[in-house]
Motif scaffolding. Structure first.
Motif, PDB file in Angstrom:
ATOM      1  N   ALA A  25       8.728   8.718   2.937  1.00  0.00           N
ATOM      2  CA  ALA A  25       8.364   8.888   1.130  1.00  0.00           C
ATOM      3  C   ALA A  25       8.971   7.747   0.888  1.00  0.00           C
ATOM      4  CB  ALA A  25       9.843   9.959   0.613  1.00  0.00           C
ATOM      5  N   GLY A  26      10.440   7.341   1.288  1.00  0.00           N
ATOM      6  CA  GLY A  26      11.418   6.021   1.421  1.00  0.00           C
ATOM      7  C   GLY A  26      11.231   5.148   1.036  1.00  0.00           C
ATOM      8  N   ALA A  27       9.558   4.552   1.548  1.00  0.00           N
ATOM      9  CA  ALA A  27       9.020   2.953   1.211  1.00  0.00           C
ATOM     10  C   ALA A  27       8.000   3.081   0.315  1.00  0.00           C
ATOM     11  CB  ALA A  27       7.617   3.184   2.715  1.00  0.00           C
ATOM     12  N   VAL A  28       7.151   4.415  -0.461  1.00  0.00           N
ATOM     13  CA  VAL A  28       7.270   4.690  -1.085  1.00  0.00           C
ATOM     14  C   VAL A  28       7.810   4.340  -2.446  1.00  0.00           C
ATOM     15  CG1 VAL A  28       5.525   6.348  -3.250  1.00  0.00           C
ATOM     16  CG2 VAL A  28       5.253   6.175   0.173  1.00  0.00           C
TER      17      VAL A  28
ATOM     18  N   VAL B 154       3.177  -0.037  -2.276  1.00  0.00           N
ATOM     19  CA  VAL B 154       2.974   1.030  -1.518  1.00  0.00           C
ATOM     20  C   VAL B 154       2.510   0.648  -0.485  1.00  0.00           C
ATOM     21  CG1 VAL B 154       2.560   3.508  -0.759  1.00  0.00           C
ATOM     22  CG2 VAL B 154       3.366   2.948  -3.231  1.00  0.00           C
ATOM     23  N   VAL B 155       1.592  -0.233   0.068  1.00  0.00           N
ATOM     24  CA  VAL B 155       0.874  -0.740   1.658  1.00  0.00           C
ATOM     25  C   VAL B 155       1.730  -1.413   1.774  1.00  0.00           C
ATOM     26  CG1 VAL B 155      -1.015  -1.490   2.318  1.00  0.00           C
ATOM     27  CG2 VAL B 155      -1.292   0.101   0.668  1.00  0.00           C
ATOM     28  N   MET B 156       1.993  -2.084   1.367  1.00  0.00           N
ATOM     29  CA  MET B 156       3.239  -3.309   2.707  1.00  0.00           C
ATOM     30  C   MET B 156       4.383  -2.646   2.373  1.00  0.00           C
ATOM     31  SD  MET B 156       1.968  -6.809   0.190  1.00  0.00           S
ATOM     32  CE  MET B 156       2.193  -6.296  -1.712  1.00  0.00           C
ATOM     33  N   GLU B 157       5.386  -1.647   1.741  1.00  0.00           N
ATOM     34  CA  GLU B 157       6.302  -1.750   2.014  1.00  0.00           C
ATOM     35  C   GLU B 157       6.448  -0.921   3.138  1.00  0.00           C
ATOM     36  OE1 GLU B 157       8.960  -2.945   0.473  1.00  0.00           O
ATOM     37  OE2 GLU B 157      10.232  -1.576   1.671  1.00  0.00           O
ATOM     38  N   LEU B 158       5.176   0.102   3.160  1.00  0.00           N
ATOM     39  CA  LEU B 158       4.823   0.971   4.087  1.00  0.00           C
ATOM     40  C   LEU B 158       4.834  -0.355   5.803  1.00  0.00           C
ATOM     41  CD1 LEU B 158       2.078   3.471   2.747  1.00  0.00           C
ATOM     42  CD2 LEU B 158       4.602   4.145   4.088  1.00  0.00           C
ATOM     43  N   GLU B 159       4.059  -1.254   5.847  1.00  0.00           N
ATOM     44  CA  GLU B 159       3.562  -2.534   6.503  1.00  0.00           C
ATOM     45  C   GLU B 159       4.575  -2.293   7.330  1.00  0.00           C
ATOM     46  OE1 GLU B 159      -0.851  -3.623   6.117  1.00  0.00           O
ATOM     47  OE2 GLU B 159       0.647  -4.433   5.134  1.00  0.00           O
ATOM     48  N   LYS B 160       6.016  -3.574   6.337  1.00  0.00           N
ATOM     49  CA  LYS B 160       7.449  -3.614   5.844  1.00  0.00           C
ATOM     50  C   LYS B 160       8.500  -2.117   6.898  1.00  0.00           C
ATOM     51  CE  LYS B 160       9.250  -4.864   3.449  1.00  0.00           C
ATOM     52  NZ  LYS B 160      10.322  -5.747   1.887  1.00  0.00           N
TER      53      LYS B 160
ATOM     54  N   LEU C  71      -4.600   6.493   2.227  1.00  0.00           N
ATOM     55  CA  LEU C  71      -3.098   6.534   2.362  1.00  0.00           C
ATOM     56  C   LEU C  71      -2.335   6.819   1.255  1.00  0.00           C
ATOM     57  CD1 LEU C  71      -2.899   2.785   4.251  1.00  0.00           C
ATOM     58  CD2 LEU C  71      -2.553   5.134   4.829  1.00  0.00           C
ATOM     59  N   VAL C  72      -2.981   7.680   0.251  1.00  0.00           N
ATOM     60  CA  VAL C  72      -2.776   8.618  -0.806  1.00  0.00           C
ATOM     61  C   VAL C  72      -2.109   9.387  -1.262  1.00  0.00           C
ATOM     62  CG1 VAL C  72      -5.836   7.764  -1.365  1.00  0.00           C
ATOM     63  CG2 VAL C  72      -4.622  10.608  -0.624  1.00  0.00           C
ATOM     64  N   ASP C  73      -0.942   9.984   0.137  1.00  0.00           N
ATOM     65  CA  ASP C  73       0.292  10.676   0.030  1.00  0.00           C
ATOM     66  C   ASP C  73       1.071  10.759   1.205  1.00  0.00           C
ATOM     67  OD1 ASP C  73      -1.433  12.228   1.457  1.00  0.00           O
ATOM     68  OD2 ASP C  73      -1.599  13.902  -0.309  1.00  0.00           O
ATOM     69  N   VAL C  74       1.921  11.499   0.842  1.00  0.00           N
ATOM     70  CA  VAL C  74       2.870  11.681   2.156  1.00  0.00           C
ATOM     71  C   VAL C  74       1.732  11.985   3.574  1.00  0.00           C
ATOM     72  CG1 VAL C  74       4.948  11.915   3.071  1.00  0.00           C
ATOM     73  CG2 VAL C  74       5.228  11.545   0.763  1.00  0.00           C
ATOM     74  N   GLU C  75       1.253  13.389   3.610  1.00  0.00           N
ATOM     75  CA  GLU C  75       0.745  14.064   3.872  1.00  0.00           C
ATOM     76  C   GLU C  75      -0.052  12.927   5.099  1.00  0.00           C
ATOM     77  OE1 GLU C  75      -2.461  18.055   5.589  1.00  0.00           O
ATOM     78  OE2 GLU C  75      -1.109  17.588   2.811  1.00  0.00           O
ATOM     79  N   ALA C  76      -0.828  12.280   4.280  1.00  0.00           N
ATOM     80  CA  ALA C  76      -2.338  11.665   4.413  1.00  0.00           C
ATOM     81  C   ALA C  76      -1.560  10.767   5.502  1.00  0.00           C
ATOM     82  CB  ALA C  76      -3.044  11.167   3.719  1.00  0.00           C
ATOM     83  N   ILE C  77      -0.739   9.380   5.128  1.00  0.00           N
ATOM     84  CA  ILE C  77       0.216   8.236   5.292  1.00  0.00           C
ATOM     85  C   ILE C  77       0.712   8.685   7.022  1.00  0.00           C
ATOM     86  CG2 ILE C  77       1.193   6.706   5.532  1.00  0.00           C
ATOM     87  CD1 ILE C  77       1.621   6.885   2.096  1.00  0.00           C
ATOM     88  N   ALA C  78       0.996   9.399   6.833  1.00  0.00           N
ATOM     89  CA  ALA C  78       1.988  10.598   8.290  1.00  0.00           C
ATOM     90  C   ALA C  78       0.672  10.136   9.208  1.00  0.00           C
ATOM     91  CB  ALA C  78       2.549  11.224   7.820  1.00  0.00           C
ATOM     92  N   LYS C  79      -0.619  10.840   8.405  1.00  0.00           N
ATOM     93  CA  LYS C  79      -1.957  10.985   9.471  1.00  0.00           C
ATOM     94  C   LYS C  79      -1.823   9.830   9.841  1.00  0.00           C
ATOM     95  CE  LYS C  79      -5.665  13.812   9.329  1.00  0.00           C
ATOM     96  NZ  LYS C  79      -6.791  14.805   8.514  1.00  0.00           N
ATOM     97  N   THR C  80      -2.178   9.480   9.168  1.00  0.00           N
ATOM     98  CA  THR C  80      -3.156   7.584   9.365  1.00  0.00           C
ATOM     99  C   THR C  80      -1.955   7.205  10.414  1.00  0.00           C
ATOM    100  OG1 THR C  80      -3.853   7.833   7.257  1.00  0.00           O
ATOM    101  CG2 THR C  80      -3.452   6.025   8.746  1.00  0.00           C
ATOM    102  N   LEU C  81      -1.060   7.748   9.705  1.00  0.00           N
ATOM    103  CA  LEU C  81      -0.022   6.484  11.405  1.00  0.00           C
ATOM    104  C   LEU C  81       0.193   7.133  12.750  1.00  0.00           C
ATOM    105  CD1 LEU C  81       3.251   5.603   9.057  1.00  0.00           C
ATOM    106  CD2 LEU C  81       2.082   4.140   9.897  1.00  0.00           C
ATOM    107  N   ARG C  82      -0.062   8.668  12.643  1.00  0.00           N
ATOM    108  CA  ARG C  82       0.521   9.083  13.694  1.00  0.00           C
ATOM    109  C   ARG C  82      -1.080   9.096  14.642  1.00  0.00           C
ATOM    110  NH1 ARG C  82       3.595  13.782  11.097  1.00  0.00           N
ATOM    111  NH2 ARG C  82       5.354  13.738  11.350  1.00  0.00           N
ATOM    112  N   LYS C  83      -1.628   8.300  14.142  1.00  0.00           N
ATOM    113  CA  LYS C  83      -2.630   8.233  15.291  1.00  0.00           C
ATOM    114  C   LYS C  83      -3.069   6.590  15.729  1.00  0.00           C
ATOM    115  CE  LYS C  83      -6.549   9.619  11.703  1.00  0.00           C
ATOM    116  NZ  LYS C  83      -7.696   9.589  10.325  1.00  0.00           N
TER     117      LYS C  83
END
Lengths: 82, 398
Positions: A14-17, A48-54, A68-80
């Protein structure tokens, strides 16, 4: 600004977004989501994507970008596992 | 003068074409560009008068490589449809023979005239494209070759594709300017020599695409139902020294079918377009593939924009192999813009910003790819096409 080590992955996302879109915390009743959060359109998405990558020191391959469309989906992707 | 640029980064194989295409825009003096040493060194020549720019040009080339590769993320394109078999044994580059026979004439860089053989071939393409458009109940429209700078600004085209712009100017409404121009203007062998202070500002550009006009037409409109339209237009894209024969023209003819409406409508139309385009190319008896692609965005934002386009599969290209070079030529594309134009022009559909998509066939390129694969002997072409063109010729002479 960077995240603190005690933050959850969702809080860091959320902070990165918000940093990427230069917006204030909209509050828990207004979820951050591509298409509804101001500025999170096609152009904003890559910010958003570049900030998340950083933030997570990673690089998303193109095929993952549409997920990567919301916090939940992004978290799921990052945890994989990579 | 021979010079070289050592790159800080190795250009990935899949970016090499994209990189090389951008180098001519580095300086007017650059020529004869070669990439060496595992894509880490660029050799180039500088025209007389540009020798003192050697270091500047080398650093700019290196900067372009850095920018292209920064944020670049590898990802292969996806092939949707493919037909590999070439129709015959013809392997020549048809340009020379076409020119010799008087079927084309080169007027200058990227500017060709076409004779009846190619005109009739393109008329056949046009007939089929109109039938394709009719299957979507697409209404016919006609747009000017000029497009307002404001429209291209709204489309972000000015910022994303500055190198390809064709700015339109005229002489200022000032009698002394006109008089001075009339007395001093001359062709210097390369360009028009005149006092540029007499030129106006830029209100319009030559349009790089057909569909932008339609989005502007729909500005502030709330659509009651999805709309499909079709239009034929001349498109203009400056490509510097990349302008080569019929492969890359400065101005070209494009038939577009454009869709505006809710996302589901546009995406369903896009799927149908893929099928219909494949059927059309099958009828032409051509080898081809339809695969995901990216646009040649300006170098500063290329990696990011291309990744987005690739990730969301927003662009499909219709690629036809050219047997004489082994390269694939994009003869058309199918694009999905999501709600970008809907938001940019405040077009509403079903209570939300409209989604848009379009198909564009580049007729000159399609004609070149067709001739490169089939050869120039009309009797070797698919029977239906031969018959249609023969009938058209007979009709013209009747």
């Amino acid at each position: 600004m960077t995240s603190s080590p005690n933050e959850s992955i969702e809080q860091r996302i959320a902070g990165a977004v918000m940093r990427a879109l230069k917006i204030a915390d909209p509050g828990s009743s207004t979820p951050l989501r591509m298409g509804s959060t101001p500025g999170w359109d096609s152009m904003g998405h890559m910010m958003v994507v570049m900030e998340l990558e950083k933030e997570f020191n990673t690089r998303f391959p193109p095929y993952l970008l549409p997920q990567l469309v919301d916090v939940e989906a992004i978290a799921k992707t990052l945890r994989k596992p990579a | 003068m021979n010079a070289q640029a050592d790159l800080n980064t190795t250009v990935p194989v899949e970016l090499i074409d994209e990189f090389l295409k951008r180098i001519p825009y580095v300086s007017e003096g650059i020529t004869n560009v070669r990439l060496l040493d595992g894509a880490q060194r660029v050799m180039f020549d500088l025209r007389p008068g540009f020798e003192n720019q050697r270091d500047l040009v080398a650093s700019r080339i290196s900067e372009i490589a850095d920018k292209l590769c920064l944020n670049y993320r590898p990802g292969s394109s996806r092939v949707l449809v493919k037909r590999e078999a070439l129709p015959g044994s013809y392997r020549q580059d048809p340009h020379a023979e076409l020119q010799q026979r008087g079927d084309i004439i080169a007027f200058g860089r990227g500017r060709y005239g076409f004779g009846p053989k190619l005109v009739r071939l393109i008329e056949f393409f046009e007939q089929r494209s109109r039938e394709m458009a009719a299957s979507f109940q697409a209404d016919p429209y006609n747009f000017p070759a000029l497009i307002g700078a404001d429209v291209l600004d709204t489309c972000r085209y000015l910022k994303n594709f500055p190198a390809s712009l064709n700015l339109v100017s005229h002489l200022r409404e000032d009698h002394s300017v006109l008089q001075e121009f009339s007395q001093s203007v001359r062709w210097d062998g390369e360009q028009l020599a005149y006092d540029r202070n007499g030129a106006s500002g830029v209100e319009c550009l030559l349009s790089p695409s057909v569909c932008f006009h339609w989005y502007r037409w729909l500005r502030d409109v709330e659509l009651k139902e999805p709309r499909a339209i079709t239009a034929l237009g001349k498109c203009f894209r400056y490509e510097s020294s990349n302008l080569t024969g019929l492969e890359r023209l400065w101005d070209f003819t494009m038939r577009e079918i454009v869709f505006v409406g809710p996302a589901e409508y546009v995406l369903a139309s896009r799927d149908r377009l893929v099928d219909l385009s494949a059927r059309f190319l099958d009828e032409l008896g051509m080898a081809y593939e339809i695969s995901t692609a990216t646009d040649p965005f300006f170098v500063d934002s290329y990696a990011v924009q291309a990744a987005y386009q690739q990730g969301f599969e927003l662009k499909f290209e219709l690629l036809a192999p050219l047997p004489y070079s082994g390269k694939k030529l994009a003869v058309g594309s199918i694009n999905y813009h999501q709600d970008f134009f809907g938001r940019s022009f405040a077009i509403q559909a079903a209570g939300a910003p409209a989604h848009t998509g379009c198909l564009g066939f580049g007729y000159e390129r399609l004609a070149l790819a067709f001739l490169a694969q089939h050869g120039l002997d009309q009797k070797q072409w698919p029977a239906a096409l031969d018959a249609a063109i023969t009938a058209s010729a007979a009709h013209d002479k009747a």
